[in-house]
Write a protein that holds these residues in place. Sequence first.
Motif, PDB file in Angstrom:
ATOM      1  N   THR A 139       0.824  -1.216   0.000  1.00 31.60           N
ATOM      2  CA  THR A 139       0.000   0.000   0.000  1.00 31.60           C
ATOM      3  C   THR A 139       0.854   1.259   0.000  1.00 31.60           C
ATOM      4  O   THR A 139       0.574   2.214  -0.734  1.00 31.60           O
ATOM      5  CB  THR A 139      -0.934   0.017   1.226  1.00 31.60           C
ATOM      6  OG1 THR A 139      -1.722  -1.164   1.237  1.00 31.60           O
ATOM      7  CG2 THR A 139      -1.842   1.237   1.204  1.00 31.60           C
ATOM      8  N   PHE A 383      -7.918   3.317   0.095  1.00 26.71           N
ATOM      9  CA  PHE A 383      -9.156   2.774  -0.462  1.00 26.71           C
ATOM     10  C   PHE A 383      -8.877   1.879  -1.676  1.00 26.71           C
ATOM     11  O   PHE A 383      -9.547   0.867  -1.872  1.00 26.71           O
ATOM     12  CB  PHE A 383     -10.100   3.918  -0.838  1.00 26.71           C
ATOM     13  CG  PHE A 383     -10.549   4.714   0.353  1.00 26.71           C
ATOM     14  CD1 PHE A 383     -11.574   4.254   1.155  1.00 26.71           C
ATOM     15  CD2 PHE A 383      -9.913   5.902   0.687  1.00 26.71           C
ATOM     16  CE1 PHE A 383     -11.989   4.976   2.265  1.00 26.71           C
ATOM     17  CE2 PHE A 383     -10.314   6.633   1.799  1.00 26.71           C
ATOM     18  CZ  PHE A 383     -11.352   6.167   2.592  1.00 26.71           C
ATOM     19  N   ILE A 384      -7.857   2.253  -2.463  1.00 27.39           N
ATOM     20  CA  ILE A 384      -7.484   1.410  -3.605  1.00 27.39           C
ATOM     21  C   ILE A 384      -7.002   0.050  -3.112  1.00 27.39           C
ATOM     22  O   ILE A 384      -7.383  -0.998  -3.642  1.00 27.39           O
ATOM     23  CB  ILE A 384      -6.397   2.091  -4.463  1.00 27.39           C
ATOM     24  CG1 ILE A 384      -6.959   3.349  -5.132  1.00 27.39           C
ATOM     25  CG2 ILE A 384      -5.856   1.133  -5.523  1.00 27.39           C
ATOM     26  CD1 ILE A 384      -5.936   4.153  -5.890  1.00 27.39           C
ATOM     27  N   GLY A 386      -7.663  -1.347  -0.168  1.00 31.54           N
ATOM     28  CA  GLY A 386      -8.782  -2.058   0.444  1.00 31.54           C
ATOM     29  C   GLY A 386      -9.629  -2.764  -0.602  1.00 31.54           C
ATOM     30  O   GLY A 386     -10.037  -3.917  -0.420  1.00 31.54           O
ATOM     31  N   TYR A 387      -9.868  -2.075  -1.725  1.00 32.30           N
ATOM     32  CA  TYR A 387     -10.661  -2.675  -2.811  1.00 32.30           C
ATOM     33  C   TYR A 387      -9.875  -3.778  -3.517  1.00 32.30           C
ATOM     34  O   TYR A 387     -10.417  -4.849  -3.812  1.00 32.30           O
ATOM     35  CB  TYR A 387     -11.043  -1.578  -3.798  1.00 32.30           C
ATOM     36  CG  TYR A 387     -11.796  -2.080  -5.015  1.00 32.30           C
ATOM     37  CD1 TYR A 387     -13.159  -2.390  -4.935  1.00 32.30           C
ATOM     38  CD2 TYR A 387     -11.148  -2.268  -6.228  1.00 32.30           C
ATOM     39  CE1 TYR A 387     -13.850  -2.859  -6.033  1.00 32.30           C
ATOM     40  CE2 TYR A 387     -11.828  -2.734  -7.335  1.00 32.30           C
ATOM     41  CZ  TYR A 387     -13.176  -3.027  -7.242  1.00 32.30           C
ATOM     42  OH  TYR A 387     -13.849  -3.500  -8.336  1.00 32.30           O
ATOM     43  N   ARG A 388      -8.576  -3.510  -3.753  1.00 37.29           N
ATOM     44  CA  ARG A 388      -7.754  -4.465  -4.515  1.00 37.29           C
ATOM     45  C   ARG A 388      -7.547  -5.763  -3.759  1.00 37.29           C
ATOM     46  O   ARG A 388      -7.576  -6.858  -4.334  1.00 37.29           O
ATOM     47  CB  ARG A 388      -6.386  -3.827  -4.834  1.00 37.29           C
ATOM     48  CG  ARG A 388      -5.424  -4.737  -5.601  1.00 37.29           C
ATOM     49  CD  ARG A 388      -5.962  -5.004  -6.994  1.00 37.29           C
ATOM     50  NE  ARG A 388      -5.142  -5.937  -7.732  1.00 37.29           N
ATOM     51  CZ  ARG A 388      -5.209  -7.253  -7.620  1.00 37.29           C
ATOM     52  NH1 ARG A 388      -6.045  -7.808  -6.740  1.00 37.29           N
ATOM     53  NH2 ARG A 388      -4.453  -8.027  -8.357  1.00 37.29           N
ATOM     54  N   ASN A 390      -9.371  -6.700  -0.995  1.00 36.32           N
ATOM     55  CA  ASN A 390     -10.602  -7.085  -0.304  1.00 36.32           C
ATOM     56  C   ASN A 390     -10.403  -7.124   1.212  1.00 36.32           C
ATOM     57  O   ASN A 390     -10.716  -8.111   1.878  1.00 36.32           O
ATOM     58  CB  ASN A 390     -11.092  -8.443  -0.823  1.00 36.32           C
ATOM     59  CG  ASN A 390     -12.532  -8.732  -0.430  1.00 36.32           C
ATOM     60  OD1 ASN A 390     -13.320  -7.803  -0.207  1.00 36.32           O
ATOM     61  ND2 ASN A 390     -12.874 -10.005  -0.312  1.00 36.32           N
ATOM     62  N   LYS A 391      -9.862  -6.015   1.746  1.00 37.22           N
ATOM     63  CA  LYS A 391      -9.593  -5.914   3.181  1.00 37.22           C
ATOM     64  C   LYS A 391     -10.371  -4.742   3.772  1.00 37.22           C
ATOM     65  O   LYS A 391     -10.584  -3.730   3.103  1.00 37.22           O
ATOM     66  CB  LYS A 391      -8.092  -5.675   3.416  1.00 37.22           C
ATOM     67  CG  LYS A 391      -7.187  -6.797   2.921  1.00 37.22           C
ATOM     68  CD  LYS A 391      -7.221  -7.991   3.845  1.00 37.22           C
ATOM     69  CE  LYS A 391      -6.202  -9.045   3.408  1.00 37.22           C
ATOM     70  NZ  LYS A 391      -6.204 -10.210   4.314  1.00 37.22           N
ATOM     71  N   ILE A 393     -11.041  -1.325   5.653  1.00 39.77           N
ATOM     72  CA  ILE A 393     -10.210  -0.124   5.615  1.00 39.77           C
ATOM     73  C   ILE A 393      -9.446   0.071   6.929  1.00 39.77           C
ATOM     74  O   ILE A 393      -8.305   0.560   6.937  1.00 39.77           O
ATOM     75  CB  ILE A 393     -11.067   1.120   5.282  1.00 39.77           C
ATOM     76  CG1 ILE A 393     -10.174   2.301   4.890  1.00 39.77           C
ATOM     77  CG2 ILE A 393     -11.983   1.492   6.435  1.00 39.77           C
ATOM     78  CD1 ILE A 393      -9.436   2.126   3.610  1.00 39.77           C
TER      79      ILE A 393
END
Length: 426
Positions: A139, A383-384, A386-388, A390-391, A393
């Motif tokens: 990240t 946020f990218i 978290g989306y990438r 699947n975790k 935030i």
Amino acid sequence: MIILLIAILILFALLGAPLFSIIIAAAMTGFYFGNIDLSVMAIELFRISDTPILLALPLFTFTGYILAESNTSKRLVRLTQALFGWMPGGLAIVAFIVCALFTAFTGASGVTIVAMGALLYPALKQAGYKDKFSLGLVTTSGSLGLLLPPSLPLILYGIIAQQMGSGKEISIEKLFIAGILPAILMILLLSLWSIWTNRKNSVPLISFSLQKALSAVKESIWEIPLPIFVFTGIYSGIFAVSEAAAVTAMYVLIVEVFIYKEIQLSQLVSIIKESMVMVGGILLILGVSLGFTNFLIDAEAPMKLFDICQTYVSSKLVFLILLNIFLLILGAMLDIFSAIIIMVPLMLPVALEYGIDPVHLGIIFLANMQIGYFTPPVGMNLFIAGYRFNKPIIEIYKATIPFMLVLLLAVLIITYLPWLSLVFIS
């Protein structure tokens, strides 16, 4: 009037209006009430189109999009892992270097997380690194290359600073050179911390294999010369920045389309379209922001801001501390291109009054914005990631904080040791 315009800017931004429309509306309102002909906006758009260095922006952007669509990221990982995987914390160091190089050429932090995360996150976990550490590393590494040439934010800062006419030379070449040591410092501190924090973990070392190293070099043989065009070409005086951008774009196009054949000719249309839409957006915002900058200068906004600062802040040291705090917050709220375009015209004249070199200011600005990308609660990379991956935030927040603290230390060193940025250009 200025306070009212800023309030309007913030209000419409919160309502979701496009950034260029907010800036042009504020600028035209200011000019109208100042009895200045509104044709000044068209003049500013023409002036920016007449800037030679501007050619580098679409060319480097196109290069980054080509590299992002190809398998360059996989070859970079294999190459650096073959060369550095034997070191303690080798795979972590590989991740830092690869992400920095990839971000430098693509110019987009989010692209690095999406492209490199799919390779590095599972590889780090498989190698024995803890999930939290791996998640935080990928990240935070996404924005590491913003200080390395041919970073688009560096070019954009240089263009705006040149248009400001500060009286000091602010060339893109100097900014490229100034960013190298600070970027290396960040990678070095992160690497040392990674080695230290994993010292008790049973992370197996990858034994060095000359055969694997040669194989990785052979596989990447056409992409290894890429930095040569930028570093050697520009710094030796063989190429101007725009010429280096043209040579790099042509080279990447030939390599990825005709040699590696990873990108079909039919794909080029969509790649060109996507990259130029991004460039068009930047240029439109840049043009109207220069008009707004002229209004701010006519209204003596930078000098009034400096007078306010001087009333409460007499020390250059205190000003730099407040500047760092402000930029970290700004980086979490705005994307880097918008932040540069909106804030540099205001901050540069004030910083000059405090005796801060404009090149050093550019490095400070980008180093802080780099951390702002993953500063809670609203840093874009959080946020990218978290989306990438699947975790949740909150889990991303916890994973990135140690890396953020290490990079904050690096930013403090960069801020208060101007030598690190200016040693090769003074």
